[in-house]
Scaffold this motif. Sequence first.
Motif, PDB file in Angstrom:
ATOM      1  N   ILE A 169       1.383  -1.448  -0.589  1.00  0.00           N
ATOM      2  CA  ILE A 169       0.231   0.377   0.192  1.00  0.00           C
ATOM      3  C   ILE A 169       0.808   1.467   0.269  1.00  0.00           C
ATOM      4  O   ILE A 169       0.804   2.225  -0.917  1.00  0.00           O
ATOM      5  N   ILE A 170       2.142   1.452   0.875  1.00  0.00           N
ATOM      6  CA  ILE A 170       2.927   2.570   1.314  1.00  0.00           C
ATOM      7  C   ILE A 170       3.333   1.812  -0.558  1.00  0.00           C
ATOM      8  O   ILE A 170       3.788   3.795  -1.238  1.00  0.00           O
ATOM      9  N   ASP A 171       3.848   1.271  -1.119  1.00  0.00           N
ATOM     10  CA  ASP A 171       4.355   1.496  -2.637  1.00  0.00           C
ATOM     11  C   ASP A 171       3.531   1.978  -3.645  1.00  0.00           C
ATOM     12  O   ASP A 171       4.656   3.002  -4.228  1.00  0.00           O
ATOM     13  N   ALA A 172       2.631   1.571  -3.631  1.00  0.00           N
ATOM     14  CA  ALA A 172       1.079   2.518  -4.537  1.00  0.00           C
ATOM     15  C   ALA A 172       1.734   3.415  -4.387  1.00  0.00           C
ATOM     16  O   ALA A 172       1.061   3.974  -5.953  1.00  0.00           O
ATOM     17  N   LEU A 173       1.849   4.057  -3.048  1.00  0.00           N
ATOM     18  CA  LEU A 173       1.635   5.419  -2.940  1.00  0.00           C
ATOM     19  C   LEU A 173       2.929   6.515  -4.054  1.00  0.00           C
ATOM     20  O   LEU A 173       2.660   7.264  -4.283  1.00  0.00           O
ATOM     21  N   VAL A 174       3.704   5.530  -2.707  1.00  0.00           N
ATOM     22  CA  VAL A 174       5.069   6.135  -3.353  1.00  0.00           C
ATOM     23  C   VAL A 174       5.378   6.260  -4.304  1.00  0.00           C
ATOM     24  O   VAL A 174       5.823   7.084  -5.538  1.00  0.00           O
ATOM     25  N   GLU A 175       5.738   5.582  -5.541  1.00  0.00           N
ATOM     26  CA  GLU A 175       4.733   5.122  -7.006  1.00  0.00           C
ATOM     27  C   GLU A 175       4.493   6.106  -7.722  1.00  0.00           C
ATOM     28  O   GLU A 175       4.757   6.717  -8.984  1.00  0.00           O
ATOM     29  N   ARG A 176       3.287   6.556  -7.381  1.00  0.00           N
ATOM     30  CA  ARG A 176       2.356   7.686  -7.843  1.00  0.00           C
ATOM     31  C   ARG A 176       2.760   8.977  -6.601  1.00  0.00           C
ATOM     32  O   ARG A 176       2.503   9.728  -8.078  1.00  0.00           O
ATOM     33  N   GLY A 177       3.807   9.253  -6.541  1.00  0.00           N
ATOM     34  CA  GLY A 177       4.623   9.998  -6.080  1.00  0.00           C
ATOM     35  C   GLY A 177       4.033  11.107  -5.213  1.00  0.00           C
ATOM     36  O   GLY A 177       5.123  12.046  -4.076  1.00  0.00           O
ATOM     37  N   HIS A 232      -8.046  -5.466  -1.909  1.00  0.00           N
ATOM     38  CA  HIS A 232      -7.049  -5.328  -1.474  1.00  0.00           C
ATOM     39  C   HIS A 232      -5.808  -4.424  -3.281  1.00  0.00           C
ATOM     40  O   HIS A 232      -5.914  -5.614  -3.936  1.00  0.00           O
ATOM     41  N   PRO A 233      -6.364  -4.175  -3.449  1.00  0.00           N
ATOM     42  CA  PRO A 233      -6.288  -2.839  -4.378  1.00  0.00           C
ATOM     43  C   PRO A 233      -5.278  -3.647  -4.885  1.00  0.00           C
ATOM     44  O   PRO A 233      -4.018  -3.313  -6.059  1.00  0.00           O
ATOM     45  N   GLU A 234      -4.209  -3.611  -4.252  1.00  0.00           N
ATOM     46  CA  GLU A 234      -2.642  -3.302  -3.999  1.00  0.00           C
ATOM     47  C   GLU A 234      -2.039  -4.699  -4.047  1.00  0.00           C
ATOM     48  O   GLU A 234      -0.790  -4.750  -4.668  1.00  0.00           O
ATOM     49  N   ALA A 235      -3.043  -5.168  -3.908  1.00  0.00           N
ATOM     50  CA  ALA A 235      -2.613  -7.419  -4.767  1.00  0.00           C
ATOM     51  C   ALA A 235      -1.871  -7.637  -3.789  1.00  0.00           C
ATOM     52  O   ALA A 235      -1.585  -6.988  -2.638  1.00  0.00           O
ATOM     53  N   ASN A 236      -0.819  -8.618  -4.713  1.00  0.00           N
ATOM     54  CA  ASN A 236       0.348  -8.776  -3.658  1.00  0.00           C
ATOM     55  C   ASN A 236      -0.038  -9.503  -2.746  1.00  0.00           C
ATOM     56  O   ASN A 236       0.098  -9.123  -1.487  1.00  0.00           O
ATOM     57  N   PRO A 237      -0.465 -10.526  -2.627  1.00  0.00           N
ATOM     58  CA  PRO A 237      -0.685 -11.453  -3.887  1.00  0.00           C
ATOM     59  C   PRO A 237      -2.347 -11.043  -4.652  1.00  0.00           C
ATOM     60  O   PRO A 237      -2.963 -10.829  -4.133  1.00  0.00           O
ATOM     61  N   GLY A 238      -2.030 -11.632  -5.903  1.00  0.00           N
ATOM     62  CA  GLY A 238      -3.236 -11.228  -6.680  1.00  0.00           C
ATOM     63  C   GLY A 238      -3.466 -10.713  -8.191  1.00  0.00           C
ATOM     64  O   GLY A 238      -2.386  -9.651  -8.115  1.00  0.00           O
ATOM     65  N   PRO A 239      -4.542 -10.332  -8.470  1.00  0.00           N
ATOM     66  CA  PRO A 239      -4.190  -9.582  -9.840  1.00  0.00           C
ATOM     67  C   PRO A 239      -4.068  -8.268  -9.401  1.00  0.00           C
ATOM     68  O   PRO A 239      -4.877  -7.658  -8.821  1.00  0.00           O
TER      69      PRO A 239
END
Length: 356
Positions: free
Chosen positions: A182-190, A326-333
């Motif tokens: 979840i942190i990664d998905a936000l950080v990747e978006r700036g 879990h929109p962040e997946a990991n695991p999953g689509p």
Amino acid sequence: MPGAYVALENGHVVEARGRVPGTACGELVFTTAYTGYEESLTDPSYEEQVLTFSYPLIGNYGVREERFESDRVHPRAVVARELTEDVVEWLEAEGVPAVDHLDTRDLVGGIREEGAMKCGIAVGENATPEDALAELERCPGMSDHENIGAQVSVHERETYLGEDVGDDKTVALVDCGAKGSIIDALVERGADVHVLPHDATEDDVEAVDPDVLFVSNGPGDPANFEAAQELVETYVGELPLAGICLGQQIIARALGGTTEKMDFGHRGVNQPVLDLESNQVVMTTQNHGYTVADPGELDVTQINVNDDTPEGLESDDLSVITRQYHPEANPGPNDTLGFFDDVLSMAPRKRLVLAD
Ligand SMILES: NC(=O)CC[C@H](N)C(=O)O
């Protein structure tokens, strides 16, 4: 090989092969995912639960730290049809009891037919069925873990700076057991992400002056996260709000809604979710035993195709968007990663200050 026994709340005691010795108890939950065992085992949402893998072979592509969602294994014990040596070594190092060579299909079928149940596990040279029953006897129910937030949350603020990809936003993430993705998905978006303790105060939020208040996933009963609920009550209408899984449940409760325990939850990486506006179905990752019963002031915008329970809640007026999956997946689509763009787009764009 040490003996192993799993005592179930329905009275059955199942014999297994002991892989990692020890005793443990917890709510017996399962995942039907056939990959992603490292991600699931390090997901803090599994705290105080015993995780059964219904896919028969677990560990066949090793154990790599880069796939971990947190810095430790969270389930109290692990149950599988067959665990590889790699996974056994890892669980041994973590001190998490593990068993295999039992009929996991039967176990999962039992949970689906009879509902969620507690279990006690005993593994060791001299382990007996009575030891497993004694574990079961002393096992608290999931909702009895009143201070579970403290077991999984950071205790001090942690900050992750966003990648240099344009519009930067600041997110205060209330850590009720957040997955790293979840942190990664936000950080990747700036976005700069300030991870705050589960019992963060208004002062903690003001100190980071966020554009969005985000409530994370996490274990157990949302009723046991009173501080996070109060924070949402304070900031609704003042700041855009977002939540995932436990976060959706906490936000719904704060906005006049209610939650309840499900029969056996949604557990796997192929849960179909219907978006009511676009009429599209997406495949999602899920791992929860509670659900929103009444969404309060929020609109239900997505539902589970299997049982119609709320999967997405929103309010345009209040700038709120939450997901039960879990929109962040990991695991999953990865079908639902766009959720994080939707979250950040709720925050007003920062005005560009031009130098003379
Ligand atoms: N993955 C999660 O955040 C789980 C949410 C909550 N603990 C439940 O079981 O419903």
